[in-house]
Design an enzyme around this catalytic site. Structure first.
Site, short mmCIF file in Angstrom:
data_model
loop_
_atom_site.label_atom_id
_atom_site.label_comp_id
_atom_site.label_asym_id
_atom_site.label_seq_id
_atom_site.Cartn_x
_atom_site.Cartn_y
_atom_site.Cartn_z
N ARG A 115 11.95 -33.24 -4.64
CA ARG A 115 11.39 -34.27 -5.51
C ARG A 115 12.35 -35.45 -5.63
NH1 ARG A 115 6.42 -35.78 -7.38
NH2 ARG A 115 6.32 -36.06 -9.64
N THR A 404 -0.98 -38.83 -2.12
CA THR A 404 -0.31 -37.62 -1.62
C THR A 404 -0.99 -37.01 -0.39
OG1 THR A 404 0.35 -37.27 -3.92
CG2 THR A 404 0.65 -35.43 -2.48
N THR A 422 4.54 -36.68 -0.83
CA THR A 422 3.95 -37.84 -1.53
C THR A 422 4.88 -39.04 -1.57
OG1 THR A 422 2.87 -38.46 -3.61
CG2 THR A 422 4.84 -37.13 -3.82
N SER A 469 5.54 -33.24 -11.75
CA SER A 469 4.55 -33.38 -10.68
C SER A 469 3.37 -32.45 -10.95
CB SER A 469 5.20 -33.00 -9.35
OG SER A 469 4.25 -32.96 -8.32
N GLY A 490 -4.16 -35.54 -4.76
CA GLY A 490 -5.16 -35.84 -5.78
C GLY A 490 -4.63 -36.06 -7.18
N1 GLY Z 1 2.78 -38.01 -7.60
C1 GLY Z 1 1.92 -36.93 -7.46
C2 GLY Z 1 2.47 -35.69 -8.04
O1 GLY Z 1 3.65 -35.47 -7.92
O2 GLY Z 1 1.76 -34.93 -8.64
#
Ligand code: GLY
Length: 584
Positions: A115, A404, A422, A469, A490
């Site tokens: 992340r 994503t 993403t 997330s 999504g």
């Molecule tokens: N930015 C999409 C997620 O991390 O859920």
């Protein structure tokens, strides 16, 4: 149009992405064959390996690696490198990802957190105006302010170091050639560029690439990205370290800090200290399966796990897929899970989280008892999971828009990989680094507010923290072996898409293609979203009678799933997007 028979014979109708057949035909027969299976509503079947992802060119790159004896981790690197070129709006080197790995040799499930992190120089009021009010969403998104330290290059390398068998540099061959010589712009990319032309024109480098001469790139155009080819050559030769230090890193920092009108604070130090984190997988039991996924900072596995855990005591198989009662149970289980998500879930390195308490079977059974009535729950609030810290958090509803990409792979050794990747919003921050890739806007996944009435919000911005997330890369296990690999893009609807696909496969007996394609009904915060133009709309009236506010709308998931059974592998690719599955 694509007609998908359900188990009870009711037909769901979905639009096949315009031009997707032509896009697949243009690349290779195997892609066209795979797309034909998708259009016929059939899974792709294979004996040895399978790869499913969002673009035929990327899937073919992964297939080549698997055919040559590479592992699922090797194939992921090849797929991700191509996706960053041909589906640049969704994921890439400038973003982040979560990876779930099943290791056939050890039988272990491992999760890696790639992340993005908040720069060390951020303040809690990053997304607030001078009066302490939250910025408008796109005022925060577009520009340098929203850019977190990318994690995807480090994750690609970490996966390869742990589980790779192929030569690292060889994994970039397809992507580099496509970037150097050009690739054919897909209908989806062209359509999204046209829709987003105003924002994409904000920054000269982004505009020059996507809107050359002021005109949006069009379906069928050949798009060349020599800067990306050069970036890939450097990473292929020198590893991910060359992304985090040196000219590529310098280009990222300069782009963020000099973003006209909305500069950010990302600095070289943030890139230098970036590290992939191995996290404990979150697994819950559902219908005698272990559903395993990514824990904090993702809310994915915990929220999918809570939904399934609450539904465990209800017989969805007997109720059936077209029964409003099934959707009342699923919808209110989701609402209860989202209430807990909004209050408790964030980066557990920064805030104490009741991670175990949230999926404790006794806690979920108490929450499930709330579903025992006949109508939609009039009110839903967070529960009180067992917590080993006395700390109160306020509720957070962050705006998370659909974006994503998801990659599912099983290799010939039986390893399985589920990775959701993403750059956050479509086209991320709209900033293009000199290295030819878009930079994420992942920091807008944080709450813009820090407190409500003096009570802190768990998912508030803090230096070095990872934004919460919804990404839910999942591997479903039975008796210690994987039986399903699944995930989707999504935004926060990812959770509903993934939960529904698991239910459709395990409870309603659908093969993975039917489960993926089945029309969506998604409830997060109370309103029931039903997928417009599909037979899910037939449930709008009964759900309204049960007390829901129903909203028919497009629900553009991008599910990619692989089922692993005694008869081999079955791959499913979402008919709402351009992805395919290829296997042998
Ligand atoms: N930015 C999409 C997620 O991390 O859920």
């Amino acid at each position: 149009m694509l007609r998908i028979p359900t188990i009870t014979g009711l037909t769901f109708v979905l639009a096949l992405p315009l031009g997707a057949q032509e896009a697949a035909d243009a690349v290779a027969p195997e892609a066209a064959t795979s797309l034909e299976a998708k259009a016929a509503g059939s899974p792709v079947r294979a004996d040895n390996w399978m790869v499913a992802a969002a673009n035929p060119l990327a899937v073919q790159a992964g297939a080549r690696v698997l055919r040559d004896g590479g592992s699922a981790a090797d194939a992921m690197v090849a797929v991700q490198a191509v996706l960053g070129l041909v589906e640049p709006q969704s994921s890439g080197l400038g973003g982040g990802a979560f990876l779930v790995w099943y290791d056939a040799a050890s039988g272990q499930v491992t999760t890696l957190d790639g992340r993005e992190t908040a720069p060390l120089a951020v303040t809690p009021t990053l997304f607030q105006d001078e009066n302490g009010e939250p910025l408008k969403f796109f005022d925060a998104v577009v520009g340098g302010l929203s850019v977190g330290t990318p994690g995807t290059p480090a994750l690609m390398e970490a996966a390869h170091q742990r589980w790779g068998k192929s030569d690292w540099a060889s994994l970039f061959t397809e992507a580099t050639e496509l970037a150097e010589n050009g690739f054919t712009v897909s209908p989806r990319l062209a359509g999204l560029v046209e829709n987003d032309a105003e924002r994409l024109s904000t920054f000269p480098a982004t505009s020059a690439y996507f809107l050359p001469g002021g005109t949006p790139i069009a379906e069928g155009d050949t798009l060349v990205n020599k800067a990306y080819a050069e970036t890939l050559r450097i990473i292929a030769s020198d590893g991910a370290a060359a992304f985090y230090d040196g000219p590529i890193a310098d280009g990222i920092v300069q782009t963020v800090q000099n973003a006209e009108g909305n500069p950010g604070v990302l600095a070289q130090q943030d890139l230098s200290i970036y590290a992939i984190k191995e996290r404990a997988p979150v697994c819950i039991t559902y219908r005698a399966h272990d559903v395993c996924g990514m824990g904090p900072p993702s809310s994915g596995a915990l929220t999918v796990g809570q939904i399934l855990g609450m539904l465990e005591s209800y017989d969805l198989a007997a109720l059936g897929a077209e029964n409003p009662e099934s959707w009342r149970l699923i919808g209110d289980a989701s609402r209860l899970a989202f209430a807990d998500r909004g209050r408790y879930m964030a980066d557990s390195d920064f805030v104490p989280m009741p991670t175990q308490g949230l999926v404790d079977p006794d806690y979920l059974s108490n929450r499930a008892a709330l579903l025992g009535g006949d109508d939609a729950l009039p009110e839903v609030s967070a529960g009180s999971p067992a917590f080993d810290h006395a700390l109160l958090f306020a509720d957070d509803i962050s705006l998370e828009l659909p974006s994503t990409s998801h990659i599912s792979i099983v290799d010939a050794q039986g390893n399985a990989l589920s990775m959701t990747t993403t750059i956050e919003n479509g086209f991320g921050s709209r900033l293009m680094a000199p290295g030819g890739f878009l930079l994420n806007n992942e920091l807008t996944d944080f709450s813009f507010r820090t407190h409500t009435d003096g009570v802190p919000i768990a998912n508030r911005v803090e230096p070095g923290k990872r934004p919460r997330s919804s990404m839910s890369p999942t591997i479903v296990m039975q008796d210690g072996a994987p039986v399903m690999v699944v995930g989707s893009p999504g935004g926060s609807r990812i959770i509903g898409y993934v939960a529904k696909t698991i239910i459709a496969h395990l409870d309603w007996g659908m093969d993975v293609q039917a489960a993926v394609a089945m029309p969506h009904l998604v409830n997060r915060f109370g309103t029931y979203d039903v997928e417009e133009g599909t037979s899910a709309e037939a449930l709008a009236e009964p759900l309204t009678t049960l007390g829901y506010e129903v909203n028919a709308r497009a629900l553009t998931s991008g599910l990619h799933a692989i089922a692993i059974g005694a008869d081999g592998l079955e791959g499913g690719a979402d008919p709402r997007r351009e992805g395919i599955a290829i296997g042998e």
